[in-house]
Write an enzyme that holds these catalytic residues in place. Structure first.
Site, PDB file in Angstrom:
ATOM      1  N   HIS A 279       0.831  -1.206   0.000  1.00  0.00           N
ATOM      2  CA  HIS A 279       0.000   0.000   0.000  1.00  0.00           C
ATOM      3  C   HIS A 279       0.869   1.261   0.000  1.00  0.00           C
ATOM      4  O   HIS A 279       0.668   2.169  -0.829  1.00  0.00           O
ATOM      5  CB  HIS A 279      -0.920  -0.014   1.225  1.00  0.00           C
ATOM      6  CG  HIS A 279      -1.811   1.180   1.339  1.00  0.00           C
ATOM      7  ND1 HIS A 279      -3.144   1.159   0.970  1.00  0.00           N
ATOM      8  CD2 HIS A 279      -1.579   2.452   1.771  1.00  0.00           C
ATOM      9  CE1 HIS A 279      -3.673   2.344   1.171  1.00  0.00           C
ATOM     10  NE2 HIS A 279      -2.747   3.152   1.663  1.00  0.00           N
ATOM     11  N   GLU A 280       1.820   1.332   0.927  1.00  0.00           N
ATOM     12  CA  GLU A 280       2.671   2.520   1.013  1.00  0.00           C
ATOM     13  C   GLU A 280       3.520   2.680  -0.245  1.00  0.00           C
ATOM     14  O   GLU A 280       3.775   3.801  -0.695  1.00  0.00           O
ATOM     15  CB  GLU A 280       3.550   2.453   2.262  1.00  0.00           C
ATOM     16  CG  GLU A 280       2.789   2.427   3.575  1.00  0.00           C
ATOM     17  CD  GLU A 280       1.845   3.609   3.749  1.00  0.00           C
ATOM     18  OE1 GLU A 280       2.134   4.692   3.196  1.00  0.00           O
ATOM     19  OE2 GLU A 280       0.814   3.451   4.425  1.00  0.00           O
TER      20      GLU A 280
ATOM     21  N   HIS B  73       1.737   4.622  -2.938  1.00  0.00           N
ATOM     22  CA  HIS B  73       1.901   6.079  -2.868  1.00  0.00           C
ATOM     23  C   HIS B  73       3.239   6.483  -3.489  1.00  0.00           C
ATOM     24  O   HIS B  73       3.326   7.472  -4.226  1.00  0.00           O
ATOM     25  CB  HIS B  73       1.864   6.544  -1.414  1.00  0.00           C
ATOM     26  CG  HIS B  73       0.508   6.499  -0.791  1.00  0.00           C
ATOM     27  ND1 HIS B  73      -0.583   7.118  -1.344  1.00  0.00           N
ATOM     28  CD2 HIS B  73       0.069   5.911   0.355  1.00  0.00           C
ATOM     29  CE1 HIS B  73      -1.641   6.915  -0.570  1.00  0.00           C
ATOM     30  NE2 HIS B  73      -1.275   6.190   0.460  1.00  0.00           N
TER      31      HIS B  73
ATOM     32  N   HIS C 115       3.329   6.481  -7.252  1.00  0.00           N
ATOM     33  CA  HIS C 115       2.607   7.629  -7.783  1.00  0.00           C
ATOM     34  C   HIS C 115       3.522   8.856  -7.798  1.00  0.00           C
ATOM     35  O   HIS C 115       3.574   9.600  -8.789  1.00  0.00           O
ATOM     36  CB  HIS C 115       1.363   7.886  -6.933  1.00  0.00           C
ATOM     37  CG  HIS C 115       0.322   8.730  -7.604  1.00  0.00           C
ATOM     38  ND1 HIS C 115      -0.834   9.149  -6.977  1.00  0.00           N
ATOM     39  CD2 HIS C 115       0.258   9.259  -8.853  1.00  0.00           C
ATOM     40  CE1 HIS C 115      -1.550   9.866  -7.802  1.00  0.00           C
ATOM     41  NE2 HIS C 115      -0.913   9.954  -8.947  1.00  0.00           N
TER      42      HIS C 115
END
Length: 802
Positions: free
Chosen positions: A578-579, A582, A585
């Site tokens: 998940h991290e 980020h 992105h």
């Protein structure tokens, strides 16, 4: 996950959504942290050898193998990182940060640059000067963020309290100046003049026009366009909102601090834990504690569970009053700014939803989609209770967790959690992430030896992100291991965003020392390094210079022990994926303007890339890339993961329904109801439960909304968690074909997502980005119909959609 906790005391104009929304560390934590000497005393302020890295030694296979080893083998990391002797290059290779006082020097120099830019904007008269205004304002934002982002990270992460203090001082200096900017009506006036002049605005790129709109919206939210009396009132309200929000978070409390239960009624809970809490035949359970949650899942006595449930769902009257006061203040502030409600004010700014009505359409459509599965799950819970209590038993609110746990226990997989984690050493997971990104986007992680003074702890690994086309594109610092007093919350920090540097600002560095006679300016290898404070940059084929995204990932994974690498649970694996979503992105969206770089996109789109990565973490073809037993090297039996996932998602629809109700509560509390001088948050919450909940609603006398801390940081935007979850599912199903046939690792699918959505950051209409990625023209214009359509797609894994 990007999770703001409290709002800043003043409106934000010039910094990103992360800079000012994190809570400062408590003074107690700052005092208790052990000292770590990350700086070398009296290090010479010079920088002569930080040339951008060229990754030619060893090759891709070597980098791939080394990546696993530096995370799994302490000895390999020790040999690779080397002895930290020699010249201090500065924290993050920022040449100013070679000593704690360097933060103050960095802030002072940055303030000088900022003031010069403000003068340029205020004095603009010619067409060329007005055409440069957006670029100047974006650079102004970047100058402030360079200090604020790094200082904020250091003051909550660095183990040396001296460095924490100076970082906080630098943060305060920049924040105070930012507040001055917020009151400068001249900046707003000049921006509007530029935007309203066709001879100016028609020369801007699409990205430049988007930045102009973002800045104008930020001005409007700060009320800088209002008369002075109204602005002064707005400042007072903003201060009151900040203080009330802080009071709500810090003084949140239950009506009853401890619940007293007869010891004989606690059967089913761990007897050792019960004994620890017992005295004189009674058990004293702290109302808001892990023990209370465990008791609700394990205690067999209905009466005991009812006691615990009622206490844990009832906030004190003072807490509820503080929450309602916060809602009224926000409503008043929105009205002063010319908005119908606080929800209208917030959603007007960089949100795909745009209006509260659009959010309502999404949530109601999602509720309708979720209800059939939620009804089935509630029926399963009722059946489980009737199997124990008889056919006439009905499901009560305090039954849900208990019978859900009993059903989960029946489907638990045989392998122990430790057996599953044996296939997820941290090194293999990092290796796997690099392999995934290589296949999808043509980028990989290359270990880089940290230089003296570059990192804040010896455990921190530096990875350079290297593209097979563009070369070095980002720097990633990984602080992933547990240490005492380190925050347990996983987080992604953008220390510096992408931005294109103009030749003019590079040339200006020759005058930095003369403009700052009281500061000893570091000497640099070149003007390009000086313009980047010594940090990494890239040069494109056309000669354009861009500062590289610099990112820190912070987690709290177990250290290696007894010759065994750090092993992750499946939940920790999902967290890291998940991290890293980020981070990818931030890496791929290397825009020319920092205001729209990386995760600085529509707020309700920011969690899409990270949530999408959780689907990759559960895909068999992805796991086959790296998941092997740390001792035997045997591949992971996927059925173990499948069992784990089925167990975790057994009551996903009921959980989703609860989140829908909380998002609706957030909307209602920030609606025009808050402009009427009184708001009954308890009745609003209970009414929503009665209308939309399949599970039994909370009984009268409870007031759980007083524990809903996200109302402070996510005011009127809590729906975005559900929104991005639905979008991530849709992207997984459509772009990556739900992983079927190895689609999760096909380059064409990764390029489709990157070219249509990820690479744009916030520089393009997010609805157009989404429509392009999904090839769905119905999304093009956004609005209520598009929001309703997204809600109809559903939020459960594997849900059917049209």
């Amino acid at each position: 996950m990007i999770q703001p906790l409290v709002i800043a005391s003043r409106p934000r104009l010039w910094v990103c959504s992360d800079c000012l929304l994190r809570r400062a560390p408590s003074p107690l934590l700052r005092q208790q942290r052990r000292r770590f000497t990350g700086f070398t005393a009296h290090a010479p302020k010079t920088l002569t050898d930080t040339i951008p890295v060229t990754h030619t030694n060893g090759g891709t296979k070597h980098d791939d193998s080394l990546l696993r080893s530096i995370f799994d083998s302490p000895e390999t990391w020790k040999q690779f990182s080397g002895d930290k002797h020699g010249r201090n290059v500065g924290l993050f290779r920022n040449a100013y940060l070679t000593s704690p006082h360097g933060f103050l020097d960095f802030a002072q120099v940055s303030l000088g640059k900022a003031r010069a830019l403000v003068d340029k904007v205020l004095n603009a008269q010619s067409l060329d000067e007005y055409r440069a205004i957006v670029r100047h304002l974006d650079r102004l934002s970047d100058i402030l963020c360079r200090v604020l982002d790094m200082a904020d990270f250091v003051r909550v992460t660095h183990p040396d309290q001296h460095i924490q203090r100076t970082a906080s001082m630098a943060w305060d200096m920049m924040y105070e100046y930012m507040n001055q900017l917020n009151t400068m009506t001249g900046l707003y006036d000049q921006l509007v003049k530029a935007m309203d002049n066709p001879d100016v605005s028609t020369t801007w790129s699409e990205e430049e026009r988007m930045v102009a709109e973002v800045l104008k919206l930020d001005f409007a939210k700060s009320a800088v366009h209002l008369p002075k009396d109204a602005r002064d009132k707005f400042v007072q309200l903003s201060s009151a909102i900040s203080q009330t929000g802080t009071d709500f978070i810090q003084h949140m409390e239950p009506k009853i601090p401890y619940t007293t239960v007869e010891k004989s009624r606690m059967m089913g809970m761990d007897p050792v834990e019960v004994k620890r809490m017992a005295s004189m035949g009674k058990v004293y359970v702290q109302t808001l504690s892990p023990q209370a949650s465990i008791a609700l899942r394990t205690v067999r006595d209905d009466h005991a569970r009812r006691q615990l449930f009622m206490a844990s769902r009832t906030a004190s009257r003072r807490t509820v009053h503080t929450l309602e006061e916060l809602m009224l203040l926000r409503g008043e502030s929105a009205k002063l700014s010319g908005f119908e409600s606080y929800g209208h004010l917030v959603l007007h700014d960089r949100m795909m939803a745009s209006t509260p009505e659009s959010v309502r359409q999404f949530l109601q459509a999602l509720s309708e989609n979720t209800r059939p599965q939620a009804q089935q799950e509630a029926a399963d819970l009722t059946a489980a209770k009737r199997a124990h209590k008889g056919d006439d038993a009905t499901l009560e609110p305090w039954d849900k967790d208990f019978y859900a746990e009993s059903i989960r226990q029946a489907i638990k997989s045989r392998p122990k959690r430790e057996d599953l984690s044996s296939y997820f050493s941290l090194g293999t997971v990092m290796q796997g992430l690099s392999r995934i990104f290589t296949r999808l986007y043509g980028i990989r992680f290359v270990p880089r030896e940290p230089m003296p003074g570059e990192t804040w702890h010896p455990d921190v690994r530096r990875l350079d992100v290297v593209s097979d086309v563009e070369g070095h594109v980002a720097v990633l610092y990984c602080d992933l291991f547990y240490r005492p007093l380190k925050s347990p919350n996983p987080a992604h920090f953008t220390l510096r965003c992408s931005r294109e540097l103009s030749p003019q600002e590079i040339a200006e560095t020759a005058h930095t020392q003369a403009e700052n006679p009281s500061v000893l300016i570091p000497s640099f290898e070149s003007a390009e390094f000086a313009a980047n404070d010594g940090m990494a940059y890239s040069r494109s084929q056309d000669g354009a210079i861009k500062q590289l995204p610099t990112i820190a990932l912070v987690c709290d994974f177990p250290q290696q022990s007894h010759n065994r690498p750090a092993l992750l649970s499946f939940f920790q694996l999902e967290t890291l994926f998940h991290e890293m979503g980020h981070a990818i992105h931030s890496i791929l969206a290397r825009t020319s303007f920092q205001n729209v770089s990386g995760t600085r996109c529509a707020t309700d789109l920011a969690e899409l890339p990270s949530t999408l990565m959780e689907y990759f973490a559960a895909d068999p073809s992805v796991l086959a890339l790296f998941a092997r037993h740390y001792e035997t090297d045997n591949p992971l039996p996927y059925e173990w993961v499948d069992n784990k996932i089925r167990e975790a998602r057994r009551f996903e629809a009921l959980d989703t329904e609860n989140q829908i109700i909380l998002a609706m509560l957030d909307q209602e509390l920030h609606s025009s109801k808050a402009l009427q001088g009184h708001i009954d948050s308890t009745e609003i919450f209970h009414s929503l439960q009665r209308q939309y909940s399949t599970a039994p609603p909370d009984p009268q006398g409870t007031a759980w909304q007083g524990f809903f801390g996200h109302l402070v940081g996510y005011g009127s935007t809590y729906y975005s968690y559900l929104f991005d979850r639905v979008l991530a599912q849709r992207v997984w199903n459509v772009v990556f074909n739900s992983g079927q046939g190895g689609a999760a690792l096909q380059r064409e699918n990764g390029e489709r997502l990157k070219e249509n959505l990820l690479k744009w950051g916030g520089s393009k209409d997010p609805w157009k980005c989404l429509a392009g990625a999904l090839k769905d023209e119905r999304l093009e214009g956004g609005g209520e119909k598009a929001m309703k359509l997204v809600g109809s797609w559903g939020g459960q894994r594997g849900a059917k959609s049209d």
